[in-house]
Write a protein that holds these residues in place. Sequence first.
Motif, mmCIF file in Angstrom:
data_model
loop_
_atom_site.group_PDB
_atom_site.id
_atom_site.type_symbol
_atom_site.label_atom_id
_atom_site.label_comp_id
_atom_site.label_asym_id
_atom_site.label_seq_id
_atom_site.Cartn_x
_atom_site.Cartn_y
_atom_site.Cartn_z
ATOM 1 N N PRO A 18 0.708 -1.063 -0.165
ATOM 2 C CA PRO A 18 -0.246 0.248 -0.296
ATOM 3 C C PRO A 18 0.667 2.008 0.380
ATOM 4 N N SER A 19 0.143 1.897 -0.437
ATOM 5 C CA SER A 19 1.092 3.644 -0.439
ATOM 6 C C SER A 19 -0.030 4.494 0.268
ATOM 7 N N SER A 20 0.892 5.299 0.023
ATOM 8 C CA SER A 20 0.245 6.533 0.536
ATOM 9 C C SER A 20 -0.666 7.930 0.238
ATOM 10 N N LEU A 21 -1.726 8.056 0.149
ATOM 11 C CA LEU A 21 -2.036 8.499 -1.552
ATOM 12 C C LEU A 21 -2.299 10.243 -0.534
ATOM 13 N N TYR A 22 -2.373 10.988 -2.209
ATOM 14 C CA TYR A 22 -1.758 13.127 -2.022
ATOM 15 C C TYR A 22 -2.273 13.269 -2.501
ATOM 16 N N LEU A 23 -4.142 13.558 -2.879
ATOM 17 C CA LEU A 23 -4.786 15.016 -3.443
ATOM 18 C C LEU A 23 -3.700 16.113 -3.206
ATOM 19 N N LEU A 24 -3.501 17.395 -4.261
ATOM 20 C CA LEU A 24 -2.941 18.062 -3.930
ATOM 21 C C LEU A 24 -3.760 19.309 -5.600
ATOM 22 N N THR A 25 -4.395 20.607 -4.852
ATOM 23 C CA THR A 25 -4.811 21.639 -5.654
ATOM 24 C C THR A 25 -4.518 22.567 -5.932
ATOM 25 N N GLY A 26 -4.433 22.858 -6.947
ATOM 26 C CA GLY A 26 -3.266 24.058 -7.222
ATOM 27 C C GLY A 26 -1.971 23.872 -7.377
ATOM 28 N N ALA A 27 -1.524 22.943 -8.046
ATOM 29 C CA ALA A 27 -0.347 21.938 -7.989
ATOM 30 C C ALA A 27 0.587 22.527 -9.127
ATOM 31 N N ARG A 57 -5.943 -0.751 -0.479
ATOM 32 C CA ARG A 57 -5.141 0.240 -1.836
ATOM 33 C C ARG A 57 -4.088 1.672 -0.776
ATOM 34 N N PHE A 58 -4.283 1.442 -0.251
ATOM 35 C CA PHE A 58 -3.818 2.966 0.373
ATOM 36 C C PHE A 58 -3.090 2.478 2.150
ATOM 37 N N ALA A 59 -2.584 2.859 2.021
ATOM 38 C CA ALA A 59 -1.920 2.893 3.894
ATOM 39 C C ALA A 59 -2.296 4.001 4.509
ATOM 40 N N SER A 60 -2.550 5.692 3.744
ATOM 41 C CA SER A 60 -2.599 6.485 4.407
ATOM 42 C C SER A 60 -3.624 7.397 2.978
ATOM 43 N N ALA A 61 -4.507 8.337 3.539
ATOM 44 C CA ALA A 61 -5.264 9.066 2.453
ATOM 45 C C ALA A 61 -5.110 11.164 2.917
ATOM 46 N N THR A 62 -4.573 11.908 2.137
ATOM 47 C CA THR A 62 -4.345 12.903 3.025
ATOM 48 C C THR A 62 -5.165 14.033 1.334
ATOM 49 N N LEU A 63 -5.654 15.162 1.599
ATOM 50 C CA LEU A 63 -6.174 15.938 0.876
ATOM 51 C C LEU A 63 -5.524 17.177 1.204
ATOM 52 N N ILE A 64 -4.949 17.807 0.810
ATOM 53 C CA ILE A 64 -4.319 19.281 0.187
ATOM 54 C C ILE A 64 -5.575 20.328 -1.105
ATOM 55 N N ASN A 65 -6.056 21.285 0.319
ATOM 56 C CA ASN A 65 -6.833 21.611 -0.110
ATOM 57 C C ASN A 65 -6.141 23.233 -0.473
ATOM 58 N N VAL A 115 -8.165 3.562 7.789
ATOM 59 C CA VAL A 115 -6.051 4.211 8.145
ATOM 60 C C VAL A 115 -6.362 5.697 7.669
ATOM 61 N N PRO A 116 -4.651 5.923 8.517
ATOM 62 C CA PRO A 116 -4.816 7.906 9.000
ATOM 63 C C PRO A 116 -5.472 8.384 7.653
ATOM 64 N N ARG A 117 -6.112 9.243 7.952
ATOM 65 C CA ARG A 117 -6.278 10.771 6.661
ATOM 66 C C ARG A 117 -6.761 12.135 7.704
ATOM 67 N N LYS A 118 -6.118 12.781 6.326
ATOM 68 C CA LYS A 118 -6.099 14.076 7.017
ATOM 69 C C LYS A 118 -6.373 14.801 6.207
ATOM 70 N N VAL A 119 -7.043 16.396 5.853
ATOM 71 C CA VAL A 119 -7.074 17.173 5.077
ATOM 72 C C VAL A 119 -6.368 18.616 6.084
ATOM 73 N N LEU A 120 -6.199 18.909 4.547
ATOM 74 C CA LEU A 120 -5.101 20.013 5.382
ATOM 75 C C LEU A 120 -4.730 21.550 4.335
ATOM 76 N N ASN A 121 -5.974 21.975 5.010
ATOM 77 C CA ASN A 121 -6.378 23.456 4.020
ATOM 78 C C ASN A 121 -5.583 24.816 3.890
#
Length: 253
Positions: free
Chosen positions: A3-12, A81-89, A135-141
């Motif tokens: 499993p990988s760590s998932l990162y979702l990033l807007t405005g990249a 599928r993922f070991a963690s999931a993070t959304l970065i707005n 799994v650990p989940r985070k949202v960073l705004n």
Amino acid sequence: MTPSSLYLLTGASRGMGLAMARQLLQPGHTLITLSRQPSAELAQAAATAGATLDQWTQDLADAVQAAARLRQWLEAVPAGRFASATLINNAGVIPPIAPLSASGPTALVQALRVGLEAPLLLTGAFLGATGDWQVPRKVLNISSGLGRRAMASQAAYCAAKAGMDHFTRCVALDEAARPHGARVCSLAPGVIDTDMQSQLRGADPARFPDAHNFAALKDEGRLTSPEDAARRVLAWLDRKDFGEQPVADVREA
């Protein structure tokens, strides 16, 4: 497959968002970016780093469609599928600098859609679709000091960031009541040498009384580079106490 760590990033596509994307391109990471244009530089960096990158061409002004796309994709992810999931707005828009009375409605709506509506809807889609993930989940705004301090000729941008701060506080309460709730934080990244800073210090002082203050930040070397700002923000994301303060400032570290 490990499993990988998932990162979702807007405005990249530029500024600190691009710097964060480059720094997140590491083996064991899966990075999905949501921007209006894909980046050939990021594609090359991903290949060099051996990281997984998927660049979604996405206009965040259409927040309903963006959130629906994200939810649909996340709901199709196989369990484990993922070991963690993070959304970065991170995405935001600064409209033409002018008092509200002299601002055009189209620019104001664009700023609020990208800067507030999109983060709110994407956060809802992310949390809703991953609510059962064990799994650990985070949202960073990515917020701003201007969400906590009023400034003339910046009504829409200040309102968007203030709204981001407050909806993050509300979501933190929601998630704290869940057995495996996500950790959320609206983080001000400090003053960064980006295109936004160029707009502010180059504005007509007659329309923007704080123009000289922003010029002084540049002249006195008090701006952080996008790369350094990205490192500080991602370091905050990795803190063990991430989310204990739902609204924070990276300069508090």
